[in-house]
Design an enzyme around this catalytic site. Structure first.
Site, PDB file in Angstrom:
ATOM      1  CE1 TYR A 182      -3.705  -2.198   5.360  1.00 17.43           C
ATOM      2  CE2 TYR A 182      -2.912  -0.034   4.681  1.00 17.43           C
ATOM      3  CZ  TYR A 182      -3.504  -1.249   4.366  1.00 17.43           C
ATOM      4  OH  TYR A 182      -3.876  -1.519   3.068  1.00 17.43           O
TER       5      TYR A 182
ATOM      6  CB  SER B   4      -0.884   0.005   1.255  1.00 16.45           C
ATOM      7  OG  SER B   4      -1.519   1.253   1.429  1.00 16.45           O
TER       8      SER B   4
END
Length: 261
Positions: free
Chosen positions: A161, A148
């Site tokens: 994350y 990401s």
């Protein structure tokens, strides 16, 4: 790498980026194994694309091995693995009330996103090593991981994350170097803000939903919208079919650069 007549495993293939990828690979002639915990959706997607479903917790060695074995047993050589399985979690390192980030939650995100990706990667590469080379270069397979842009420039509250996705980025080059001896390429895609079921559920409907999605798309340079899952799938196919793409981390984000919040 020629996709037609091969088998592929897509983790997280029951929805979102994984589902879109599975559909693109199947349309190109691959037999796709949907490796996911969601049995209902996973079986539905597998049936629609003529593939298989394997109920898979990517953190479990046995589950991951079974998904790989399903692809091996399909009658087609295992050539492609795409790691899309992952979870999100939002919390600050120290919360507004002064309490520290929950350690168990941090560990779970790392386990699923990072360790789970490596678990599937290592088992897939081992299986690919047993196949015959697919071309004169000695190529045996392609593994594509999903990170990401948060792994590059994470925002406030994304510590778990971002750490997990940054770890995926960090293992791209060493994995590609390790696996070069068996003819396996490794690349990592870093999506930005993609319109997946998660955002659909958050947005809901009506004017408020439109405004919410507009705010998400505002930092995107061009095109001025959220990315589509099928565009992610197209990028996966391009990386598989272009034999000179290896050890690369590719941003897929419309030019977005995350601000702190």
């Amino acid at each position: 790498m020629e996709l037609n007549g091969t088998s592929a495993v897509v983790t997280g293939g029951a929805s979102g980026l994984g589902e879109a990828t599975a559909r693109v690979l199947a349309a190109a002639g691959a037999h796709v194994v949907i490796a996911d915990l969601n049995e209902e959706l996973g079986k539905q997607v597998a049936e629609e694309i003529g593939g298989q479903f394997a109920k898979t917790n990517v953190t479990d060695e046995g589950d991951a091995a079974a998904a790989i074995a399903a692809a091996e047993g399909s009658g087609h050589p295992l050539r492609v693995v795409v790691n899309c399985a992952g979870i999100g979690y939002a919390a600050r390192t120290v919360n507004r009330d002064g309490s520290p980030h929950d350690l168990a939650s941090f560990a779970k995100v790392i386990a699923v996103n990072l360790t789970g990706t490596f678990n599937v990667l290592r088992l897939a590469a081992s299986a690919m090593a047993k196949t015959e080379p697919a071309d004169a270069d000695g190529q045996r397979g392609v593994i594509i991981n999903t990170s990401s842009v948060a792994g590059i420039e994470g925002q406030t509250g994304q510590i778990a994350y971002s750490a997990s996705k940054g770890g995926i980025i960090g293992m791209t080059v060493p994995a590609a170097r390790d696996l070069s001896v068996i003819g396996v390429r490794v690349n990592t895609i870093c999506p930005g803000v993609i319109f997946t079921p998660i955002y659909k559920s958050i947005a809901g409907g009506g004017k408020e939903a439109d405004e919410f999605l507009a705010r998400l798309a505002a930092p995107v340079v061009f095109p001025k919208r959220l990315g589509r899952a099928d565009e992610f799938g197209q990028l996966v196919r391009s990386l598989v079919e272009n034999d000179y793409m290896n050890a690369e981390v590719i941003r897929f984000d419309g030019g977005i650069r995350f601000q702190p919040k």
